[in-house]
Write an enzyme that holds these catalytic residues in place. Structure first.
Site, PDB file in Angstrom:
ATOM      1  N   GLU A  36      26.248  13.809  77.018  1.00 39.46           N
ATOM      2  CA  GLU A  36      26.723  13.663  75.635  1.00 39.46           C
ATOM      3  C   GLU A  36      27.393  14.948  75.168  1.00 39.46           C
ATOM      4  O   GLU A  36      28.435  14.913  74.505  1.00 39.46           O
ATOM      5  CB  GLU A  36      25.542  13.301  74.726  1.00 39.46           C
ATOM      6  N   ASP A  40      31.271  14.880  74.235  1.00 42.36           N
ATOM      7  CA  ASP A  40      31.676  15.252  72.879  1.00 42.36           C
ATOM      8  C   ASP A  40      32.858  16.217  72.920  1.00 42.36           C
ATOM      9  O   ASP A  40      33.837  16.059  72.179  1.00 42.36           O
ATOM     10  CB  ASP A  40      30.488  15.887  72.153  1.00 42.36           C
ATOM     11  N   ASP A 109      26.020   8.587  70.480  1.00 46.19           N
ATOM     12  CA  ASP A 109      25.801   9.554  71.559  1.00 46.19           C
ATOM     13  C   ASP A 109      26.037   8.913  72.926  1.00 46.19           C
ATOM     14  O   ASP A 109      26.550   9.565  73.846  1.00 46.19           O
ATOM     15  CB  ASP A 109      24.381  10.111  71.494  1.00 46.19           C
ATOM     16  N   GLU A 112      29.678   8.926  73.786  1.00 45.31           N
ATOM     17  CA  GLU A 112      30.119  10.240  74.256  1.00 45.31           C
ATOM     18  C   GLU A 112      29.596  10.538  75.657  1.00 45.31           C
ATOM     19  O   GLU A 112      30.308  11.138  76.477  1.00 45.31           O
ATOM     20  CB  GLU A 112      29.675  11.316  73.270  1.00 45.31           C
TER      21      GLU A 112
END
Length: 233
Positions: A36, A40, A109, A112
């Site tokens: 994640e 991101d 999350d 990502e």
């Protein structure tokens, strides 16, 4: 489901494994938190790159606000659910209950972390294709750009709900001639800086700073907590 054929299936198993599931495992599994983190960063880069290339006339402050709108948890959660990721996540019973109650953080999350897995498995261009297909092509950028958002109000509401006082906006720089001024403003909560934004007016710079602050807050909050985002779909 993803429109992508994995080479390393272990990466995608990890991308779908929430940390709440770890106590149920034999101790050799890894949660999706590292993926994640990577996803991101890649998502923010790919969205920034897309906006930079597709909107050459937009100022930096507007591009910052657009990126913040596109990568906020609400939109990422919507796209994640559209892919069906919420149905295949490995979760504890309590986390699953939170997910069923509408929690956005867990599925956002996961979106990502899948991007991170695709990047490691297939490279940047595969990750770009996934983001283009599942996010950028699925959102009307013109409508997003036209939204009458108010990040300052959202940040104020968040600060007051946490007894942090009123956000303070400080001018860091004023540049350019009178007909083409640019302002750079920093917003602080208490004594801590939370965001910096720039624009052709103080109002625009303050909004950009507040947008960056809310983006930072999203990353620091516990899973079950969401700050308000005014007028963002």
């Amino acid at each position: 489901m993803l429109g992508y054929r994995p080479r390393r299936r272990d990466l995608f198993l990890e991308a779908l494994l929430h940390r709440s599931f770890l106590p149920i495992t034999d101790g050799t599994w890894t949660s999706n938190e590292r993926l994640e983190f990577l996803g991101d960063a890649i998502l923010n880069f790919l969205v920034a790159d897309h906006l930079y290339r597709s909107m050459p006339d937009q100022e930096e402050g507007e591009l910052t606000k657009l990126r913040s709108r596109l990568v906020n948890r609400r939109i990422l959660a919507q796209r994640s659910r559209a892919l069906g990721l919420n149905t295949v996540l490995l979760l504890s019973a309590s986390a699953a209950q939170s997910l069923d109650s509408g929690s956005e953080s867990i599925v956002a999350d996961a979106f990502e972390s899948v991007i991170g897995a695709i990047y490691l498995d297939g490279g940047l261009e595969e990750a770009r294709e996934f983001v283009d297909r599942t996010l950028l092509s699925a959102v009307d950028l013109t409508s997003v750009a036209a939204l009458d958002d108010n990040y300052k109000s959202a940040l104020l509401e968040y600060a007051q709900s946490r007894s942090l006082g009123i956000p303070r906006y400080n001018v860091l720089k004023e540049e350019g001639p009178e007909h083409d001024r640019r302002f750079t403003i920093e917003v602080t909560l208490g004594s801590d800086p939370y965001g910096i934004g720039s624009g052709r007016s103080k109002k625009d710079a303050e909004q950009a700073a507040a947008a960056q602050a809310l983006e930072k807050i999203h990353k620091e909050l516990p899973l079950s907590t969401e700050p308000p985002i005014s007028n963002v779909p």
